[in-house]
Design a protein around this motif. Structure first.
Motif, short mmCIF file in Angstrom:
data_model
loop_
_atom_site.label_atom_id
_atom_site.label_comp_id
_atom_site.label_asym_id
_atom_site.label_seq_id
_atom_site.Cartn_x
_atom_site.Cartn_y
_atom_site.Cartn_z
N ALA A 250 25.38 71.02 3.48
CA ALA A 250 25.44 72.56 2.86
C ALA A 250 25.56 72.49 1.31
O ALA A 250 24.82 73.48 0.55
CB ALA A 250 26.47 73.43 3.35
N ASP A 251 26.35 71.51 0.65
CA ASP A 251 26.44 71.49 -0.79
C ASP A 251 25.19 71.11 -1.41
O ASP A 251 24.65 71.60 -2.50
CB ASP A 251 27.40 70.58 -1.25
CG ASP A 251 28.92 70.87 -0.84
OD1 ASP A 251 29.23 72.53 -0.69
OD2 ASP A 251 29.92 70.21 -0.87
N ALA A 252 24.37 70.30 -0.94
CA ALA A 252 23.13 69.68 -1.41
C ALA A 252 22.20 71.08 -1.47
O ALA A 252 21.47 71.25 -2.27
CB ALA A 252 22.44 68.74 -0.50
N TYR A 253 22.27 71.97 -0.60
CA TYR A 253 21.41 73.05 -0.31
C TYR A 253 21.86 74.04 -1.52
O TYR A 253 20.95 74.56 -2.08
CB TYR A 253 21.38 73.65 1.01
CG TYR A 253 20.89 75.11 1.09
CD1 TYR A 253 19.11 75.10 1.23
CD2 TYR A 253 21.37 76.27 0.95
CE1 TYR A 253 18.41 76.33 1.38
CE2 TYR A 253 20.57 77.61 0.91
CZ TYR A 253 19.34 77.55 1.24
OH TYR A 253 18.54 78.59 1.18
N ARG A 254 23.20 74.27 -1.56
CA ARG A 254 23.62 75.24 -2.44
C ARG A 254 23.28 74.90 -3.76
O ARG A 254 23.10 75.80 -4.66
CB ARG A 254 25.31 75.63 -2.20
CG ARG A 254 25.39 76.12 -0.80
CD ARG A 254 27.04 76.48 -0.70
NE ARG A 254 26.86 77.38 0.53
CZ ARG A 254 26.97 76.91 1.69
NH1 ARG A 254 27.46 75.56 1.75
NH2 ARG A 254 27.33 77.42 3.02
N VAL A 255 23.59 73.71 -4.32
CA VAL A 255 23.36 73.44 -5.70
C VAL A 255 21.72 73.26 -6.07
O VAL A 255 21.46 73.60 -7.19
CB VAL A 255 23.84 71.98 -6.17
CG1 VAL A 255 25.29 71.73 -5.70
CG2 VAL A 255 23.14 70.95 -5.01
N ASN A 256 20.99 73.22 -4.87
CA ASN A 256 19.80 73.29 -5.06
C ASN A 256 19.21 74.94 -5.42
O ASN A 256 18.48 75.34 -6.36
CB ASN A 256 18.94 72.93 -3.95
CG ASN A 256 17.37 72.86 -3.83
OD1 ASN A 256 16.90 73.23 -5.04
ND2 ASN A 256 16.68 72.75 -2.98
N THR A 257 19.92 75.73 -4.79
CA THR A 257 19.60 77.43 -4.71
C THR A 257 20.08 77.75 -6.15
O THR A 257 19.56 78.70 -6.85
CB THR A 257 20.24 77.99 -3.59
OG1 THR A 257 19.80 77.51 -2.45
CG2 THR A 257 20.03 79.50 -3.94
N ASN A 258 21.21 77.44 -6.62
CA ASN A 258 21.91 77.69 -8.05
C ASN A 258 20.89 77.39 -9.04
O ASN A 258 20.95 78.30 -9.96
CB ASN A 258 23.04 76.91 -7.82
CG ASN A 258 23.79 77.30 -9.34
OD1 ASN A 258 24.11 78.56 -9.48
ND2 ASN A 258 24.16 76.49 -10.08
N ASN A 259 20.09 76.12 -9.07
CA ASN A 259 19.36 76.11 -10.13
C ASN A 259 18.31 77.23 -10.21
O ASN A 259 17.82 77.32 -11.33
CB ASN A 259 18.64 74.79 -9.81
CG ASN A 259 19.55 73.74 -10.30
OD1 ASN A 259 19.66 73.33 -11.54
ND2 ASN A 259 20.28 73.00 -9.39
N ALA A 260 17.78 77.61 -9.14
CA ALA A 260 16.87 78.84 -9.20
C ALA A 260 17.47 80.23 -9.71
O ALA A 260 16.71 80.70 -10.25
CB ALA A 260 16.17 78.89 -7.68
N THR A 261 18.33 80.66 -9.26
CA THR A 261 18.93 81.84 -9.67
C THR A 261 19.74 81.74 -10.73
O THR A 261 20.15 82.93 -11.39
CB THR A 261 19.77 82.37 -8.28
OG1 THR A 261 21.10 81.55 -8.51
CG2 THR A 261 19.11 82.25 -6.99
N PHE A 262 20.34 80.92 -11.23
CA PHE A 262 21.21 80.80 -12.56
C PHE A 262 20.40 81.41 -13.77
O PHE A 262 20.96 82.00 -14.58
CB PHE A 262 21.55 79.42 -12.76
CG PHE A 262 22.55 79.17 -14.02
CD1 PHE A 262 23.99 79.71 -13.90
CD2 PHE A 262 22.11 78.89 -15.14
CE1 PHE A 262 24.83 79.69 -14.93
CE2 PHE A 262 23.00 78.62 -16.39
CZ PHE A 262 24.24 79.25 -16.17
N ALA A 263 19.02 81.25 -13.82
CA ALA A 263 18.42 81.83 -15.09
C ALA A 263 18.64 83.39 -15.07
O ALA A 263 18.67 83.87 -16.20
CB ALA A 263 16.89 81.44 -15.04
#
Length: 1436
Positions: free
Chosen positions: A270-283
């Motif tokens: 789960a964590d690998a997926y969440r840090v991946n998603t965060n990189n897209a939405t953080f902007a």
């Protein structure tokens, strides 16, 4: 699909792929000709210089940092031919329009009826591979620690530094996207409508407006594509480095167990997926000021200072959402604690499934996991409900802000035209991003911070410190002076547990561990080339001593030095999923002569002749398809082949029979390893006389030291042990033990089936035998054990949908959920329609009332369109697998009615205002209420569906036959119950909620549009056909890429779990680099599939965006060219509706693809729910209540195969065991002894014959009844994480007194009393806080509690010293005097008191009779075996 390359399905670590690796799986580890150096041959992590300090590093020192990345700005570039994802070698237009993906998309579409395989897709580019990003992330983390210290170091800062440049670039592109979106959907479209209203005939001006709209639409679509692609690239890069950093840290730990292992599984899932998603939405968090500034300036231009009323409402609603989001993040953190606990329990269950089945303990373990799941479910539902409340604010906020602003503006006496009013409404709809994207980005950021905190906890753990290299005396191999060693403190489950322990004054884990095993004031020296034997009672610290030499136990004080390389053979052999040869070579190059010598001295050649494909036969994880002796000898062969200087052999002879044990000691340890330094712990005392020095341990101290004769003369502990040993091994036959001579150099008593070497070398090792050579030429698939993971092909089957609907509660429940969604959507449309009626009352019209009606009718529809359409923009980010979908460009800000006369604000009747305001406020309240109800109902039923699927899948997995667990690595099964279940728990409910809302919006909006302008229906048909075609094409690739992504995730988790279990072996053999290469290879494969899944969705997205832009432009151009022929109001409405329909439909297509993508996880759970093979649960015969009351066992022509395509492991077994007989079953390793147990417990169904217990055919009774009526102690002792009470009695059937008596019977009562907490003493996972021998004793106590008529002991005392073994045998004779006892043993003195001895070989019964009868025959197998074990002791 193309089959030109050999299929290379991802699977567990296969060490022999280095250097002879398969091209495709590991090609990601090979460098481009541009990238410089390759891997070094060094096998140590420390001070290793990895290539690529940064992904931009180039051989040319004068080349710019971003020169490679900037090459993408070239308009056109030649196509890449290196087999890697070509995105970094694509031209500017190819990058913007995603045309580099087209060949693969069409290839997958053409072969849509075939399964997508790994060799059908590209390899991982250098910029995204694990090596590049792990090294870079490691360097940044080291700099952060160096700057701030470990305690104050922030992994959040590490991430920001890692992604800093790309976040800045994304922010700039997002600003361009926001401006283009505003101009297109607001300002320019308003000018077009004003132009159509005016009498001006400047066609060039109109065409110029259309051209500007076209430019903005293209800029918006392409810039949004860049935002997503940048986000995906940043995400997969950081994910690769994140996983690599976690794995390398794991290899530097002393041990991984309990919570640490479950957290690692969470990190890799789960964590690998969440840090991946965060990189897209953080902007979008950083883009907040951009949207606020644009909206504020335009609203200020329209209304002046009154704009701050609207901005204030937006800020207020955002604050509420931010608070709700923080609560949801907190709940998610709580959920993850239970998720970790459940995954840990699930891992324990999978690894212990054999014992659980033999004890019929499926129910209590299933209940334990389901109880954890219930707690997890509570937080899942709460977070889903709060998430729905947060979402309920989104559609209300712009409208509420519009009403408040316009009402306040008019109440102050200001004039307000309709054009201005709708311009304000449109602009505030543009600002909807504040309450749509931003909260979701905040949530993703919050979850990522939880993951960062978990990673920091891992990185902050103390690391393994190898012993000092080189002794003070160069003649010594190992040197220990005044050293005190202690096991590390295991991490407590959570802080609440620690607090509870303090309140209750409960001893901590550290105190428990101190009292269990520790070594104090140890002094030890061994000269190079010596053979040191260590003996002592069970639990005295022998294994702890070997662990201290390897540095696996913390040294509190003293000096430890080791001079030379170390090889280690553990007491419980660590075997990974791979071939026999791969397990033996373990990263070393293949030397045929040495390899064959090792096979011989380790007694493996006869076993290879029996295996399906010789040494190329695949072994399951943990050696599931090998006997205990075979596992131990493979582990020993690995150590011997390594050609190390020092050998640590931990009771390696305990699991082998006397013939093999004698062969191993004399041929391998004494002869082949002659000249090596060997430290050898054992309970096989007959071999100690051949050691150069003997050490006797008791309670963590060396109590005696010296040679065999010296220790005997002392008449101390060693002498008493030897006397007990000889008393136990006295031959009860007329043949005296004194007459049996031990032949040090002979092969008498060696394995009867051993193939004698025709030409041996100086070590007595043979050349490769023809039989083995012939076997190794057979088809490799013959010895294949692990099956390729099943992957569906084609569209999601209806059965998957039906399974999900059934899990929700049935079709009626599903229809109810859809109905509440429809009602909610209708309420939103009604509120906006009522708002337009209310605004209409603000005006008086000085012209034709019909025109007024026409104008406001269009305004009403426009408002409803705004409401329904803008849902698409905010929902996408909450549900898309990674990225918010930008449809804010479709928010139409304003238009004016047809009339050239102005609409001016006048005063209205106060009673009318009260009426309209009351209805509107009521409708707003109704929307919020319905949103909450919809969220509550949806969350309840969606989570219920996930929980039911989990429960059904869990039940079916526990009912699956053992061959399922042999063929599927644990990580593969855990993947279904971690990441796939996470999809069903969290993401699919949000996605479905969005999908139904958008679908309802499309239907309601189309109906409204067709009612107003019927000719719009004509445009819907071609648009629908166009969209459906692209949906059909894209969904094939998206679905297949997602399926492959799900599968490639399994070996990643499996390899991590396997490495954690064998950490000591990996580090001792210095195989970190090979393991790191393997995990990076699996990460690269996973990166490629994750990246291609997201890119395929973007490929269809950009095409639908541009297609919708073309349709919109065509409509606008037609209206401009036919100006005057169409009523302006209807023309404006036509243009507006065209944009809306196309916008929502293209987003709906994307949502539909996303739903299908997520449903692949339901599809995988459904495979376990419906398609999993189950043990035969039916039964024909129901025995009497007291069955079995005698304990008679009859095997009648029994044949058994472990799998239909395998050779029989039992052949024509016939014997009759009478009630209360004590039967000893002996034979060489792999003879089929444990297979008898498998047949008796029906772990495998018989392929022929019958087994009867008290006259009842066991094949006709229920499995649960059969297994509950037989007690057993398996070959590998299994303890579970939990209390001592739970381990002895999971069903809570017995009182404490009964349990204490059982512990006393196995001589463990005093030991447990010393530990504190009595029966509430916490046992760590796999019983790590007990020695192997102590674990066997606890398992024996467990068997005593059951009091069944039949007891099966499978090497139950193999790891117990002779003295304790004698006492245990006495306990068994007393406690089970009225029972039938079957004892499988290698230690022959264990079975000398038996009534009957059964000798097995190659799955057949070779001899059967009483010990006296068998020993009286000098040619009997049993007599020969006894001769090998008996030792002549010098008189003292």
């Amino acid at each position: 699909m193309s089959n030109s390359r050999e299929r290379s399905q991802p699977r567990l670590q296969r060490y022999s792929i280095y250097p002879d690796r398969q091209v495709h799986v590991n090609e990601g580890l090979q460098w481009d000709e541009e990238t410089g150096p390759t891997w070094t041959s060094e096998n140590e992590i420390n001070d290793t210089s990895y290539p690529y300090a940064d992904f931009t590093t180039t051989p040319d020192p004068y080349q710019g940092k971003y020169s490679k990345a900037l090459k993408v700005l070239k308009p056109f570039r030649p196509r890449s031919k290196d087999g890697k994802i070509p995105i970094h070698k694509s031209g500017f237009f190819s990058y913007l329009l995603m045309t580099w993906m087209s060949p693969l998309i069409w290839k997958v579409f053409r072969h849509r009826k075939e399964a997508l395989k790994e060799e059908d897709i590209w390899l991982c580019p250098d910029q995204e591979n694990a090596t590049t990003n792990t090294e870079r992330l490691t360097r940044i983390w080291d700099e952060e620690v160096k700057k701030h210290g470990l305690e104050k170091a922030s992994f959040l800062k590490v991430w920001l530094k890692f992604a800093r440049t790309r976040i800045i670039v994304t922010l700039l592109v997002l600003a361009v996207n926001a401006v283009a979106t505003f101009l297109e959907s607001g300002y320019l479209l308003n000018l077009i409508i004003q132009y159509l209203e005016s009498e001006e005939d400047d066609i060039l001006y109109g065409l110029g407006l259309v051209a500007c709209v076209a430019a903005c639409q293209v800029l918006r679509a392409t810039s949004f594509c860049v935002i997503i692609v940048f986000g995906v690239e940043t995400g997969v890069r950081f994910r690769a480095g994140f996983l690599g950093l976690a794995y390398e840290k794991m290899l530097r730990l002393k041990s991984v167990r309990g919570k640490q292992l479950s957290e690692l599984i969470t990190i890799f899932g789960a964590d690998a997926y969440r840090v991946n998603t965060n990189n897209a939405t953080f902007a979008y968090l950083l883009a907040l000021p951009i949207y606020v500034v644009i909206g504020a300036i335009y609203t200020y231009y329209l209304l002046g200072l009154w704009c701050f009323v609207a901005l204030g409402i937006f800020v207020f609603c955002y604050i509420i959402q931010a608070r709700l989001t923080s609560v949801v993040t907190y709940l998610r953190t709580k959920t993850l604690r239970f998720t970790d606990k459940r995954v840990r329990k699930m891992s324990e269950l999978i690894n212990s499934m054999k014992l659980i089945k033999m004890y019929a303990w499926e129910k209590p373990f299933r209940t334990a996991i389901q109880e954890i799941r219930k707690q997890e479910k509570k937080y899942l539902i709460l977070s889903a409900i709060l998430n729905s409340i947060s979402m309920a604010i989104i559609p209300v906020t712009p409208t509420l802000a519009s009403v408040a602003t316009i009402a306040a503006y008019r109440a102050a006496g200001n004039e307000l035209s309709a054009a201005t009013a709708f311009a304000v409404i449109g602009t505030l709809s543009f600002l909807r991003v504040i309450v749509s994207f931003i909260p979701v980005a905040t949530k993703a950021f919050g979850e990522a911070k939880v993951s960062f905190a978990r990673m920091k906890r891992l990185l902050a753990l103390k690391e393994y410190q190898p012993p000092t290299a080189g002794c003070k005396d160069p003649c010594l191999a190992v040197e220990i002076q005044d050293a005190t060693f202690i096991w590390d403190l295991p991490e407590a489950a959570d802080h609440s547990l620690k607090k509870e322990e303090k309140k209750k004054d409960v001893p901590t884990y550290q105190k428990q561990r101190r009292e269990t095993i520790h070594l104090q004031n140890v002094n030890f020296q061994t000269k190079k080339g010596q053979l040191i034997g260590i003996c002592g009672p069970v639990g005295c610290g022998k294994t702890a001593f070997l662990s201290s030499i390897m540095g696996r136990i913390s040294m509190l004080s003293g000096h430890l030095a080791v001079d030379g390389s170390v090889a280690y053979a553990a007491q419980q052999a660590w075997i990974f999923n791979g071939t026999v040869r791969e397990n033996i070579l373990f990263g070393k190059s293949y030397d045929q002569e040495r390899y064959q010598n090792v096979l011989f001295v380790c007694g493996l050649q006869p076993d290879l002749l029996l295996l399906a494909n010789g040494d190329e036969t695949e072994i399951g994880d943990r050696g599931t398809n090998l006997s205990g002796g075979q596992k131990q000898r493979v582990s020993l062969a690995r150590a011997v082949y390594s050609d190390s200087d020092i050998y640590l052999l931990d009771d390696v002879l305990s699991a082998v029979d006397v013939h093999v044990g004698r062969h191993l000691f004399h041929k391998c340890i004494k002869k082949f390893l002659k000249g090596k330094s060997i430290i050898f712990t054992t309970h096989q005392l007959q071999y100690l006389k051949h050691c150069d020095e003997i050490l006797v341990m008791e309670k963590g101290d060396f109590v005696e030291k010296g040679k065999h004769e010296e220790l005997l003369s002392l008449n101390g502990y060693y002498s008493s042990m030897m006397k007990q040993f000889h008393q136990a091994t006295d031959n009860p036959s007329k043949t005296s033990a004194e007459d049996v001579k031990f032949h040090d150099d002979g092969d008498q008593g060696s394995i009867p089936q051993e193939v004698k070497p025709a030409n041996g070398d100086k070590n007595g090792a043979p050349a490769k035998t023809p039989e083995v050579a012939k076997l190794q030429q057979h088809d490799a698939t013959k010895g294949k054990l692990t099956q390729a993971e099943e992957m569906e092909v084609g569209e999601i089957a209806w059965g998957t949908y039906y399974a999900y609907i059934s899990a929700m509660g049935g079709i009626c429940v599903a229809m109810f959920v859809i109905l509440i969604n429809i009602i909610t959507s209708v309420s939103v449309v009604f509120s906006d329609w009522w708002l337009s009626i209310w605004i209409k009352t603000f005006y008086v019209y000085s012209g034709n009332p019909d025109q007024l009606n026409s104008s406001w009718q269009s305004g009403t529809t426009l408002s409803s369109w705004q409401s329904s359409t803008t849902l698409s923009s905010w929902h996408s980010s909450t549900t898309n697998s990674s990225w918010p979908v930008n449809t804010t460009n479709k928010e139409i800000t304003s238009f004016s009615p047809t009339s050239t006369q102005s609409l001016l604000v006048t005063s209205e009747a106060s009673s009318g205002l009260d009426f309209y305001l009351t209805v509107y406020v009521s409708s707003m309240g109704l929307i919020v209420l319905l949103m909450i109800c919809k969220g509550f109902i949806g969350a309840t039923y969606y989570v219920r569906a996930a929980c039911r699927l989990h429960d059904k899948s869990l039940t079916n997995v526990m009912r699956a036959p053992m061959r399922f667990f042999y063929a599927n690595p644990p990580g593969r099964i855990l993947n279904r119950f971690s990441k796939d279940l996470d999809e069903a728990d969290v993401y699919l409910p949000q996605l479905q909620d969005t999908f139904f809302q958008v679908l309802n919006s499309v239907v309601i909006s189309l109906i409204s549009a067709i009612v107003i302008l019927p000719w719009i229906a004509i445009a819907v048909v071609p648009v629908s056909i166009f969209f459906y075609f692209f949906k059909f094409v894209s969904s094939v690739s998206v679905r297949q890429f997602k399926r492959l992504e799900n599968i490639t995730r399994s070996p990643l988790i499996s390899h991590m779990c396997t490495s954690a279990q064998g950490l000591s072996t990996i580090v001792t053999f210095k195989q970190q680099i090979n393991n790191i290469q393997s995990i990076r290879a699996y990460t690269d494969i996973s990166t490629v599939t994750t990246f291609l899944t997201e890119m395929s969705m973007r490929w269809i997205g950009v095409r639908l965006d541009l297609a919708s832009a073309c349709i919109t432009l065509t409509t606008a151009l037609a209206l401009i060219l036919t100006k005057g022929s169409t009523d302006a109001a209807q023309a404006a409405l036509a243009l507006t509706l065209c944009i809306r329909v196309v916008s929502i439909m293209q987003f709906l297509i994307r949502l539909l693809n996303e739903v299908e993508t997520r449903l692949t996880s339901i599809e995988r759970l459904h495979q376990y729910e419906k398609k999993l093979e189950s043990e035969n649960q039916s039964f024909i015969d129901t025995p009497a209540d007291g069955w079995p009351n005698e304990g008679r066992i009859v095997f009648s022509n029994v044949q058994m195969k472990y799998r239909a395509d395998m050779e029989p492991v039992l052949n024509e077994i016939k014997f009759d065991i009478h009630p209360r007989q004590k039967v000893g079953i002996v034979g060489r390793t792999g003879a089929g002894k444990s297979s008898l147990a498998a047949a008796l417990f029906r772990l495998n169904e018989l392929s022929g014959g019958h087994i009867y217990i008290d006259g009842v055919d066991v094949g006709k009774v229920s499995l649960g009844l059969l297994r509950s009526k037989i007690s057993t102690i398996p070959q590998d002792p299994v303890l579970f994480a939990g209390t001592m009470r739970y381990n002895l009695d999971p069903f809570a059937k017995y009182t404490d007194d009964v349990m204490w008596k059982a512990l006393e019977a196995v001589h463990m009562k005093e030991k447990v009393k010393e530990l504190g907490n009595d029966l509430d003493y916490m046992i760590q996972e796999n019983g790590e806080n007990f020695s192997v021998g102590e674990r066997q004793l606890i398992c024996l106590a467990r068997a005593i509690l059951r009091r069944n008529k039949i007891l099966l002991l499978d090497e139950a005392t193999a790891s117990i010293d002779t003295a304790t073994d004698s006492m245990i045998q006495q306990t068994i004779r007393e406690s089970f005097a009225e029972c039938t006892v079957l004892t499988i043993a290698h230690r022959l003195n264990t079975v000398l008191d038996c009534d009957v001895i059964i000798i097995m070989e190659a799955g057949r019964v070779m001899e059967m009779g009483s010990p006296q009868d068998l020993l009286s025959d000098p040619r009997s197998y049993f007599n020969t075996m006894m001769s090998a074990q008996t030792v002549k002791t010098p008189s003292t």
